[in-house]
Design an enzyme around this catalytic site. Structure first.
Site, PDB file in Angstrom:
ATOM      1  N   ASP A 257      -6.920  -3.873  -5.911  1.00  0.00           N
ATOM      2  CA  ASP A 257      -6.550  -2.572  -5.340  1.00  0.00           C
ATOM      3  C   ASP A 257      -5.112  -2.180  -5.703  1.00  0.00           C
ATOM      4  O   ASP A 257      -4.765  -1.013  -5.778  1.00  0.00           O
ATOM      5  CB  ASP A 257      -6.645  -2.593  -3.802  1.00  0.00           C
ATOM      6  CG  ASP A 257      -7.804  -3.396  -3.245  1.00  0.00           C
ATOM      7  OD1 ASP A 257      -8.202  -4.381  -3.896  1.00  0.00           O
ATOM      8  OD2 ASP A 257      -8.287  -3.069  -2.163  1.00  0.00           O
TER       9      ASP A 257
ATOM     10  N   ASP B  10       0.784  -1.235   0.000  1.00  0.00           N
ATOM     11  CA  ASP B  10       0.000   0.000   0.000  1.00  0.00           C
ATOM     12  C   ASP B  10       0.817   1.286   0.000  1.00  0.00           C
ATOM     13  O   ASP B  10       0.244   2.379   0.034  1.00  0.00           O
ATOM     14  CB  ASP B  10      -0.958   0.006   1.202  1.00  0.00           C
ATOM     15  CG  ASP B  10      -2.064  -1.004   1.031  1.00  0.00           C
ATOM     16  OD1 ASP B  10      -2.635  -1.073  -0.072  1.00  0.00           O
ATOM     17  OD2 ASP B  10      -2.370  -1.730   1.989  1.00  0.00           O
TER      18      ASP B  10
HETATM   19  N1  GLY Z   1      -7.490  -1.212  -0.374  1.00  0.00           N
HETATM   20  C1  GLY Z   1      -8.349  -1.678   0.623  1.00  0.00           C
HETATM   21  C2  GLY Z   1      -9.771  -1.398   0.361  1.00  0.00           C
HETATM   22  O1  GLY Z   1     -10.149  -0.977  -0.716  1.00  0.00           O
HETATM   23  O2  GLY Z   1     -10.554  -1.625   1.267  1.00  0.00           O
END
Ligand code: GLY
Length: 402
Positions: A181, A116
């Site tokens: 994501d 992330d």
């Molecule tokens: N990237 C984590 C979410 O979208 O909850």
């Protein structure tokens, strides 16, 4: 609570007929910027009075604000929101604040245990660099790209999202899970190549996008949440969900991440296949028989109790920002993407979704969903819903002042 939710939906439906009409007479842009200025101003006062650098994320079950540490995937969104607020208002008093909140999460540049860092650093330092051209910010972006690149797995040609050595991720039987994501982390890699001249980051981003395009999508254009790869031979081991309703369902935020992520990949590479993927996934959402009239998706388009399921405003704001971006591309009916984004933003600007000043923990928007399977952050404000709302407002402002 149910009654309250129903009345919100009723208001949204009332506004729906307006949302599909031309919006010229409804100048929500100015009003939204003014509201954001006041509402985030209240949060800034809370932070500044605390004497700490707090980083607001959401509301806890007891109604108090949850503040995160620098290593939380959501730590870049509030600093990024303040950069956007500066750009939307031109008010220089936001600059020292944006710098302070951004500087407080710099250590994320060295994180190697999750993917992330792209979200974290691109939203904060990336936006800050666009405004300031500060060479120190450039160094942070490049260092982050190096950290993220350590997660690239050559055999599968992807960046591993989650580690599987602890927590709930260790209980799913995964070896190398990659979530959709992760497409949102690629913008930082493209940026780092532009800033450093080192093509390693660009090449990793392209490999990741190509493998994701090959494995993450169904024939109808919708995407899976999690693809688990073999570290030994790079083959696909599982097609799963973590935050959606089921493995085969369409988790809305995942669709939004895909649309946005592939639109960025097209912008950065000129490869039309990426744009086609973004448009196909958008087409899936747009033509979905269960897409509500006000265009704010359910948290999962296959959730079993639709229409009595929570909406997810974060999916809507991310999609709106992506669609404004797509409307600037050389694509047939480019203006239709802006019109769709305008309609989403119009809905979000109504009392059905936009909070009253001074309520909602000083977050801008209500009614997002973090993760229903984890019983976490259900029908709450989320800082990333607000961040992409501000990004979409900036797009709208820029496009309309051209
Ligand atoms: N990237 C984590 C979410 O979208 O909850």
């Amino acid at each position: 609570m149910k009654l309250i939710k129903l009345s919100y939906v009723a208001i949204a439906v009332l506004f729906t007929s307006c949302a599909t009409k031309p919006l010229e007479s409804k100048n929500f842009l100015k009003d939204d910027i003014e509201f954001s200025r006041k509402q985030i101003g209240k949060e800034i006062s809370v932070i500044e009075k605390s004497g700490k650098v707090l980083n607001p994320v959401t509301l806890k079950k007891d109604g108090s604000v949850f503040y995160c540490d620098y290593d939380d995937w959501r730590s870049g969104f509030f600093p990024g929101s303040v950069w956007y607020l500066y750009q939307l208002t031109g008010d220089k008093s936001y600059l020292p604040l944006a710098k302070k909140y951004t500087g407080a999460i710099e250590d994320a540049k060295n994180l190697k245990w999750h993917h992330d860092v792209g979200f974290i650093i691109e939203c904060s330092f990336g936006n800050g660099y666009k405004v300031t051209k500060d060479p120190a910010y450039k160094d942070v972006i490049i260092q982050t790209a190096k950290s993220l690149s350590t997660r690239f797995r050559e055999k599968a040609g992807i960046i591993q999202s989650w580690n599987v050595d602890k927590g709930w991720q260790s209980e799913r039987g995964w070896e190398c899970p990659v979530i959709i994501d992760n497409m949102m982390n690629l913008e930082l890699l493209f940026n780092a190549t532009r800033l450093s001249g080192d093509s390693t980051f660009y090449n990793i981003a392209v490999k990741h996008a190509n493998r994701t395009m090959a494995e993450h999508f169904r024939p109808d254009g919708s995407c899976y949440h999690v693809i688990d790869y073999s570290l030994t031979d790079g083959s696909v081991r599982h097609r799963h969900t973590a935050q959606g309703y089921s493995h085969e369902s369409a988790w809305s935020r995942g669709q939004a991440w895909a649309i946005y992520g592939f639109a960025v990949c097209y912008r950065e590479t000129g490869n039309r296949a990426y744009l086609n993927q973004a448009l196909k996934t958008f087409g899936f959402m747009k033509n979905h028989p269960r897409m509500p009239k006000d265009l704010i998706p359910y948290w999962d388009m296959d959730a079993p109790n639709i229409p009595n399921e929570p909406r997810d405003v974060s999916s809507a704001t991310c999609m709106a920002a992506a669609l404004y971006m797509i409307s600037t591309f050389d694509v047939p009916n480019a203006s239709s993407y802006k019109s769709y984004a305008d309609s989403i933003m119009f809905s979000l600007s109504t009392p059905a979704y936009r909070a009253k000043l001074g309520t909602n923990g000083n977050f801008l928007l209500m009614h997002s969903v973090g993760s229903i399977p984890h019983n976490s952050e259900i029908d709450t404000p989320l800082n990333y819903a607000d961040y992409y709302f501000l990004e979409a407002l900036k797009w709208k402002k820029d496009l309309e002042s051209r």
